[in-house]
Write an enzyme that holds these catalytic residues in place. Structure first.
Site, PDB file in Angstrom:
ATOM      1  N   GLU A  45       0.978  -0.912   0.132  1.00  0.00           N
ATOM      2  CA  GLU A  45       0.167   0.057   0.177  1.00  0.00           C
ATOM      3  C   GLU A  45       0.548   1.830  -0.259  1.00  0.00           C
ATOM      4  O   GLU A  45       0.503   2.371  -0.525  1.00  0.00           O
ATOM      5  CB  GLU A  45      -1.144   0.500   1.468  1.00  0.00           C
ATOM      6  CG  GLU A  45      -1.756  -1.476   1.491  1.00  0.00           C
ATOM      7  CD  GLU A  45      -2.502  -0.865   0.296  1.00  0.00           C
ATOM      8  OE1 GLU A  45      -3.235   0.000  -1.034  1.00  0.00           O
ATOM      9  OE2 GLU A  45      -3.133  -2.533  -0.402  1.00  0.00           O
TER      10      GLU A  45
ATOM     11  N   HIS B 274      -5.294  -5.768 -11.758  1.00  0.00           N
ATOM     12  CA  HIS B 274      -4.393  -6.901 -10.899  1.00  0.00           C
ATOM     13  C   HIS B 274      -4.476  -8.235 -11.438  1.00  0.00           C
ATOM     14  O   HIS B 274      -4.248  -9.075 -11.035  1.00  0.00           O
ATOM     15  CB  HIS B 274      -5.431  -7.032  -9.456  1.00  0.00           C
ATOM     16  CG  HIS B 274      -5.762  -5.922  -8.446  1.00  0.00           C
ATOM     17  ND1 HIS B 274      -6.831  -4.079  -8.673  1.00  0.00           N
ATOM     18  CD2 HIS B 274      -5.305  -5.737  -7.612  1.00  0.00           C
ATOM     19  CE1 HIS B 274      -6.295  -3.804  -7.947  1.00  0.00           C
ATOM     20  NE2 HIS B 274      -5.246  -4.353  -7.049  1.00  0.00           N
TER      21      HIS B 274
HETATM   22 ZN   LIG Z   1      -2.750  -2.402  -4.761  1.00  0.00          ZN
END
Ligand SMILES: [Zn+2]
Length: 823
Positions: free
Chosen positions: A495, A578
Site C-alpha cells: 500500500e 490486478h
Molecule cells: Zn494495490
C-alpha cells in the site's frame, strides 16, 4: 430535356454554394476568436455559434483547421441540433443556395432546381453519414429541414428581379474564398509528421544502444534510449528533435516540474505538458542527461501531439462542478480544491486525433461509505465524463459472504497508537504500526524520507469494516485503510508503495500503466518483508484474513498471466490492473532470483522513481529498467543483461530487435472502455423530459459502479462481471439500433431511484415499482432478441435463477439480498 438538365445543374450549384460559402465565415470566426474560438461546442447564441451553425446547415459534417492558430474542429448538424441552434442553421446556408438558384436558373425553373438542391443536400449528407456510420441518426433531421428551408427561400428570392450577370459575383466570391480558407481539414487517421525522419536521425547520432518504443496510439516513441549531444541546453535539444514528439516546438508546451541530479551525477528533468496554461492529464516528458550533462541518454515521452482542438476556458464554475460530482456521492466532501485539466479520452481508433475536453477534477471522499473517487466534470458541458478510483486496493475483488449490506457507518477509530507510543495490545494496530515503520526504514535506505520524500506522516486506519478482506491506499485522503486482520507487512509495503508511485512515476491506475503500478507495489511489498524478516518469499497476503492473493513466482496459480501470450484484455478492474500485473511480477521474480536481490531492488526503485511516467507501458518499463541497470552497474553488465533476459522470458523482447522470436505476441492495445450505459444516457438525448435528469441518471450509474468495484454483494459482483464482459457487445447492438439505445437510456432513467438508493440507508425505504421491473423485463427481452447469441443465453440464465417479478413492492436493499440468494 434541356430544361431538366439546367434545373439539375442549378440545384447542384446551389448546394455547393451553400456548403462552400460558410468556410470563409468559419475562417473569419476562428481568426477573430483567438485560441478559444467559440465554435462547434459553444453554439449557444455566440456569433461563432451562429456561423458554425451555418456550416452545419448545409447538412454536411465539416472538419476544419487553422494551423496558424493551432485550431481544428468539426461541425455537424447533430451538434447544431443538440445545441438548439437549428433556427440559425436554417437561415444562412439556404439563403446563399437560394440566391444561386435565382441567378443560375430562369424564374420558372427555380422550384425544380430547388427540389434538386434539397435532394442533393439530403443525399450528400446521408452518404457522408453512412461513411461515418455513427452520425447517421443525428443527420436524419437536418437535411430535410434544410431542403424545406431552401425551397421557401428560393421561392421568396424568385419573386425578386436580379440581373443574370450578377451570378458571376457569388461564384467569384466562392472561388476566391476557397483557397484562402479551405486548408485541408485534419485527416481522420492522424499521423504526426516527421516522426520517422526524426527517429532515423536519432538512431544515426546515437549508434549502438539506441532503442525506441513506439506508441501505436499516438504514433510517436514513448521511450527512447540514445546518445545525443545536448548542445545549447534541453530546450534547444527538444526543438532540434521536435519530430520525435510530433509537434513543432515541444518546449513551448512543457512546464518544468523538477530538475534533479542524483548521486551518480545523472540529471533528471521532468516536465508537464500544458496548453494555454491548462495541464494535459497524465502527459509528462522526462529528459535524462548523462553524468556531466553533455548528452541526452533517455527520454520518456508522454506528450500528446494527437489532441483535437483544446478549449481552455471553463463555462462551468468549480463550485458547480463539485455540485455535479456530489450527485454521485451525496455524503461526500471535497478532499482537495478542484483542478482544471485537459482530459484525453482513451477512446478513438489507433492513429485518430483524440478528444481532450476541458474538465474539473473533483476529489470526493465519503467517510461513511469509505468510497473515494476522482470525478472529471466537463467544464463546458457540465456532465461527469470520467471517474477514477481514489483508492488503490491490494486486491481487486473478493466474494463476500454478506447476507445484507454492511455499508456505511464505518468506525474511523480514535487514535490507537502514535509514533514512539507503547504497543496498544490490539494486534491490527500494532501490526500496522510496525509495518509502516519497517516500510519507512526500507525506503530510507534509498535516501527517501516517507512516501513523498518530504517526511509526511504515515496515517493508517485499521479494522475498517467496509474494507473486509481488503486494504487500500487512498489517493484522495493520502492515508492507508485496512480491513480487519489485513495488516501483514507485505500488504503494508504494497500500500505504501502506491503512495511512493503517486509521488514519482504516478503510473495511471488503468491498463498496462495500472498493472505496472500494482506490480511495483507487489515488488516492494515482498522487498519490505525481506528487509524486515530476511525471508525471500513471493506470495502476497498469506498472513491476512484474505489468504494468499498472488504468487509472483507462479502467477497462474492465482489466475494471473505470467506471459504476454496470456495477456487479458478487459474493461473490468480498471482494465485488468490486478490481473496483468502477473506479467511484470513474473519478470521481477526471474530477475531477483538470477542476480543479487538487493541489486534487483535498486534497479526497480531507480526505474520507478526516475524513468517511468504516468502512461508508461510494459515496454517502457523494460527500457527504463535496463537504463537504470546501465546507470548503476554499467552497459553490458550482467545485471542489465538479466533485466533484458527476464523481460524476454515473459514475452516482451527488445523492440529494436529486428528478428523477435516467432512466438512473440504483439503488444496489445488497450480496450476502449467507454461504458455503454453512460454513453446511451448522455449521448442520445432520448430521456423522458419529465423524468430524472441526465446528471441524476449518470450519478446513479456511478454509484452502482462504486458498489460493483467494491464487490459489495455476490449479485453485484456477478452482474458487474457480466456487464463488463458484454460491454462491447452491447455497444455494438445499441449503435446499430437507435431504438434499442433509447430504450436502454429510458430504462435506466425509470429505475434511477432504485439505483441511486440501493446500498445506502435510502435503499431500505425506496420501493422497487412494477413499472421499474416491467421496463427492465422488456429491455432484457429486446437485448436478447437483438443479440440472439451468447449474451441472450446469459440473460436467460440469469432470469432462470431469479424471478424479477418477485422484486416488485420491496425496498431496493431487500431486492438486492433476494438477488444474492438467487445466483
Ligand atoms: Zn494495490
Amino acid at each position: 430535356m434541356r430544361i431538366v438538365w439546367r434545373s439539375v445543374a442549378a440545384g447542384l450549384a446551389a448546394w455547393l454554394t451553400g456548403l462552400l460559402v460558410v468556410w470563409p465565415l468559419l475562417k473569419l470566426v476562428a481568426a477573430l476568436g483567438g485560441p478559444d474560438a467559440p465554435l462547434a461546442r459553444t453554439l449557444g447564441g455566440t456569433p461563432g455559434g451562429v456561423l458554425a451553425a451555418a456550416a452545419g446547415g448545409t447538412g454536411v459534417p465539416v472538419s476544419w483547421s487553422v494551423p496558424m492558430l493551432g485550431l481544428a474542429g468539426r461541425v455537424t448538424p447533430g451538434t447544431m441540433l443538440a445545441q438548439g441552434s437549428s433556427l440559425v442553421m436554417l437561415i444562412a446556408a439556404p439563403i446563399a443556395a437560394g440566391l444561386m438558384l435565382r441567378l443560375l436558373a430562369r424564374r420558372d425553373l427555380v422550384p425544380a432546381a430547388a427540389v434538386v438542391h434539397a435532394l442533393a443536400a439530403t443525399g450528400g449528407t446521408l452518404l457522408l453519414g453512412v461513411l461515418q456510420r455513427h452520425e447517421v441518426a443525428q443527420l436524419a433531421v437536418a437535411p430535410v429541414a434544410v431542403g424545406l428551408a431552401t425551397l421557401i427561400w428560393s421561392a421568396g428570392i424568385g419573386l425578386v428581379r436580379l440581373p443574370r450577370r450578377a451570378a458571376v459575383l457569388p461564384i467569384v466570391l466562392v472561388v476566391a474564398g476557397v483557397p484562402l480558407v479551405a486548408t485541408p481539414a485534419q485527416a481522420a487517421a492522424y499521423r504526426p509528421p516527421g516522426v520517422d525522419g526524426a527517429l532515423a536521425t536519432a538512431r544515426k547520432e546515437s549508434g549502438v544502444g539506441f532503442a525506441a518504443v513506439r506508441d501505436r496510439r499516438r504514433g510517436v516513441p514513448s521511450t527512447l534510449t540514445l546518445h545525443s549531444a545536448i548542445g545549447g541546453g534541453v530546450d534547444s535539444w527538444l526543438r532540434g528533435h521536435a519530430g520525435l514528439f510530433g509537434v513543432t516546438d515541444p518546449a513551448s508546451q512543457l512546464s518544468l516540474i523538477r530538475r534533479t541530479t542524483d548521486s551518480l551525477g545523472v540529471q533528471h528533468v521532468r516536465y508537464q505538458q500544458v496548453i494555454n496554461g491548462v495541464p494535459v492529464f497524465g502527459a509528462q516528458v522526462t529528459v535524462h542527461l548523462s553524468a556531466g550533462g553533455r548528452y541526452v541518454q533517455t527520454v520518456g515521452n508522454g506528450l500528446r501531439a494527437d489532441l483535437r482542438t483544446p478549449y481552455t476556458t471553463p463555462l462551468v464554475s468549480a463550485a458547480r462542478a463539485v455540485q455535479i460530482a456530489r450527485l454521485a456521492l451525496p455524503g461526500a466532501s471535497p478532499a482537495q480544491p478542484p483542478k482544471l485539466y485537459l482530459y484525453p479520452m482513451s477512446a478513438g481508433t489507433a492513429g485518430a486525433r483524440t478528444d481532450a475536453p476541458l474538465v474539473w477534477e473533483v476529489a470526493l471522499g465519503d467517510d461513511n461509505s469509505g468510497v473515494a473517487n476522482f470525478y472529471y466534470v466537463d467544464a463546458r458541458a457540465g456532465h461527469v465524463i470520467a471517474v477514477r478510483d481514489g483508492t488503490e486496493h491490494v486486491l481487486h475483488r473478493i466474494i463476500y459472504d454478506l447476507k445484507n449490506l454492511a455499508y456505511g457507518k464505518v468506525p474511523f477509530p480514535a487514535v490507537a497508537r502514535v509514533e514512539g507510543g507503547p504497543p496498544s495490545g490490539q494486534q491490527d494496530v500494532d501490526e500496522a504500526y510496525d509495518g509502516t515503520g519497517a516500510t519507512y526504514r526500507y525506503y530510507q535506505g534509498f535516501g527517501r524520507d516517507s512516501y513523498d520524500d518530504h517526511g509526511s506522516i504515515l496515517a493508517s486506519y485499521v479494522r475498517a469494516s467496509d474494507f473486509h478482506n481488503n486494504a487500500g491506499w487512498s489517493q484522495v485522503r493520502e492515508v492507508m485503510i485496512y480491513g480487519p486482520n489485513m495488516t501483514a507487512i507485505d500488504v503494508t509495503g504494497h500500500e505504501l508503495t502506491h503512495a511512493v508511485t503517486q509521488y514519482t512515476a504516478n503510473l495511471m491506475y488503468h491498463y498496462q500503466s495500472g498493472a505496472l503500478n500494482e506490480s511495483f507495489s507487489d515488488v516492494f511489498g515482498v522487498s519490505v518483508r525481506r528487509f524486515e524478516t530476511g525471508a525471500s518469499r513471493w506470495d502476497i497476503g498469506t498472513e491476512t484474513a484474505a489468504g494468499t492473493l498472488r504468487d509472483m513466482a507462479h502467477p497462474e496459480r492465482y489466475e494471473q498471466p505470467g506471459h504476454m501470450r496470456d495477456y487479458v484484455t478487459t474493461c473490468s478492474d480498471n482494465g485488468g490492473v490486478h490481473t496483468n500485473s502477473g506479467i511484470p511480477n513474473k519478470m521481477y521474480y526471474l530477475l531477483a532470483t538470477s542476480i543479487d536481490p538487493d541489486k534487483a531492488e535498486d534497479i526497480m526503485y531507480r526505474a520507478l522513481t526516475e524513468y517511468l511516467s504516468p502512461e508508461s507501458r510494459f515496454l517502457d518499463a523494460r527500457i527504463g529498467e535496463i537504463q537504470a541497470a546501465w546507470d548503476l552497474y554499467g552497459k553490458g553488465s550482467d545485471e542489465a543483461e538479466a533485466v533484458s533476459d527476464a523481460w524476454d522470458a515473459v514475452g516482451l523482447p527488445d523492440p529494436e530487435d529486428a528478428t523477435p522470436p516467432e512466438d512473440t505476441p504483439p503488444d496489445p492495445d488497450d480496450p476502449t472502455c467507454l461504458c455503454v450505459l453512460a454513453t446511451a444516457v448522455s449521448g442520445n438525448g432520448g430521456l423522458d423530459p419529465s423524468g430524472a435528469s441526465v446528471d441524476a441518471v449518470l450519478a446513479s450509474l456511478l454509484h452502482m459502479r462504486d458498489l460493483i468495484s467494491a464487490g459489495q454483494t455476490p449479485a453485484l459482483v456477478r452482474y458487474g462481471d457480466l456487464f463488463y464482459r458484454y460491454n462491447d457487445r452491447l455497444t455494438a447492438l445499441t449503435d446499430a439500433n437507435p431504438a434499442l439505445k433509447q430504450q436502454l437510456a429510458r430504462t435506466i432513467q425509470i429505475v434511477q431511484p432504485a439505483f441511486a438508493a440501493v446500498g445506502t440507508g435510502a435503499g431500505n425505504t425506496t420501493i422497487v415499482t412494477a413499472a421499474m421491473i416491467a421496463a427492465v423485463q422488456s429491455l432484457l427481452d429486446a437485448i436478447a432478441a437483438a443479440d440472439g447469441g451468447l449474451l441472450a443465453v446469459e440473460i436467460n440464465a440469469v432470469r432462470a435463477k431469479a424471478d424479477l417479478n418477485q422484486m416488485v413492492g420491496h425496498p431496493a436493499n431487500q431486492d438486492l439480498s433476494y438477488l444474492d440468494g438467487h445466483l
